[in-house]
Scaffold this active site. Structure first.
Site, short mmCIF file in Angstrom:
data_model
loop_
_atom_site.label_atom_id
_atom_site.label_comp_id
_atom_site.label_asym_id
_atom_site.label_seq_id
_atom_site.Cartn_x
_atom_site.Cartn_y
_atom_site.Cartn_z
CD GLU A 28 -1.24 0.99 3.46
OE1 GLU A 28 -2.21 1.22 3.27
OE2 GLU A 28 -0.64 1.26 4.70
CG ASN A 29 2.71 2.62 2.71
OD1 ASN A 29 1.71 3.47 2.70
ND2 ASN A 29 2.61 1.79 3.75
CG HIS B 153 -1.72 4.89 2.92
ND1 HIS B 153 -0.62 4.55 3.75
CD2 HIS B 153 -2.53 5.96 3.65
CE1 HIS B 153 -0.81 5.39 4.98
NE2 HIS B 153 -1.81 6.27 5.04
CG HIS C 195 5.05 1.09 8.43
ND1 HIS C 195 5.30 2.22 7.66
CD2 HIS C 195 4.01 0.66 7.90
CE1 HIS C 195 4.55 2.39 6.65
NE2 HIS C 195 3.75 1.37 6.80
CG HIS D 65 -1.76 0.09 9.50
ND1 HIS D 65 -1.82 0.97 8.53
CD2 HIS D 65 -2.38 0.69 10.64
CE1 HIS D 65 -2.35 2.25 9.23
NE2 HIS D 65 -2.64 1.87 10.25
#
Ligand SMILES: [Fe+2]
Length: 282
Positions: free
Chosen positions: A49-50, A78, A197, A195
């Protein structure tokens, strides 16, 4: 005397936490070939997602990590951050999921059956609701409904038989992640959190045979706050103003993930081991 030898056949899955921007992509390019050689995984997964600019998806960034050896990506809050995400998610040739419980008619899909040799593994992506900004559908209910259609080795009557069911639960609260793992214990192969991290050290196999880890961590720059430029984040805290976050630079990238072995007979987990490495980029 007769000695009986049992050989357990298993599928090995390598799953990375959130890949953060260019440093994450570069680190994967550097480390994944040797990791694959060392671990010999049957399937390599990651949360993406990143993957572009530290927030959101682009086709170019996705291609870059697929070229490194990632087989399939999941995502999270995201997912729709950048323009063009809908087209990416709607394209079934691009191996990426968005959370299954994203409300409305969101583009893309929340699960996929992946063929791994002779096996069929169901990969599912869910998003949590505790401390999350959006109002997502109930992940527990969504999964319950999905498991009526697909179950490990077809244990549920009328369902399609899967050799493994792997879930990325993209969520903030460890309580929500643990509760979902217990809710699913014995019915899925693995519940892996993403999520935050930040990798957690709570990997275990629950009594019913489901592997669980609250958070896989990230593949992202170490000199950062969760992958973002640390000066900007400090400034945000000091001023209470929303300065735009950028992916941190720096040559040290941390690699967070886990390796899970899944019994071919049962579809349940045999082992789960965390991976944590630091890769130096030139
Ligand atoms: Fe996220």
């Amino acid at each position: 005397m007769q000695i009986l030898l049992y050989v357990i056949c298993y599928m090995k899955i390598l799953f990375f936490g959130d890949i953060v921007g260019q440093p994450g992509r570069q680190a994967l390019k550097k480390i994944l070939p040797e990791l694959k050689q060392e671990l010999k995984p049957d399937l390599v997964l990651a949360n993406g997602e990143n993957v572009a600019h530290g927030q959101g998806l682009t086709e170019k960034a996705i291609k870059e990590v697929l070229d490194c050896g990632i087989d399939f990506l999941t995502s999270g809050d995201h997912t729709f951050a950048l323009g063009g995400s809908e087209q990416i998610l709607a394209d079934k040739k691009i191996p990426i999921l968005r959370p299954l419980n994203w409300p409305g008619n969101a583009a893309g899909r929340g699960y996929e059956i992946i063929t791994v040799g002779t096996r069929r593994a169901l990969l599912v992506n869910l998003i949590g609701r505790v401390f999350m900004k959006h109002d997502f559908d109930d992940p527990f209910q969504k999964l319950k409904e999905l498991l009526e259609d697909y179950s490990l080795k077809g244990k549920e009557q009328g369902s399609e038989a899967m050799d493994a069911i792997i879930l990325d639960f993209h969520a903030e609260a460890t309580s929500e992640k643990a509760a979902l793992a217990w809710f699913l214990d014995g019915r899925v192969s693995a519940v892996l959190g993403t999520h935050t991290h930040v990798p957690t050290a709570d990997e275990r196999i629950l009594p019913g045979g489901t592997a669980f880890l609250s958070d896989l961590g990230m593949v992202g720059p170490q000199e950062s706050v969760l992958g973002a430029n640390k000066e900007t984040v400090i400034k945000r805290f000091l001023t209470q103003r929303l300065f735009k976050l950028e992916t941190a630079s720096g040559s040290q990238v941390e690699i967070g993930g886990a390796v899970i072995e899944i019994n071919d007979q049962t579809g349940l987990a045999i082992s789960i081991n965390r991976i944590r490495k630091i890769v130096a980029l030139e």
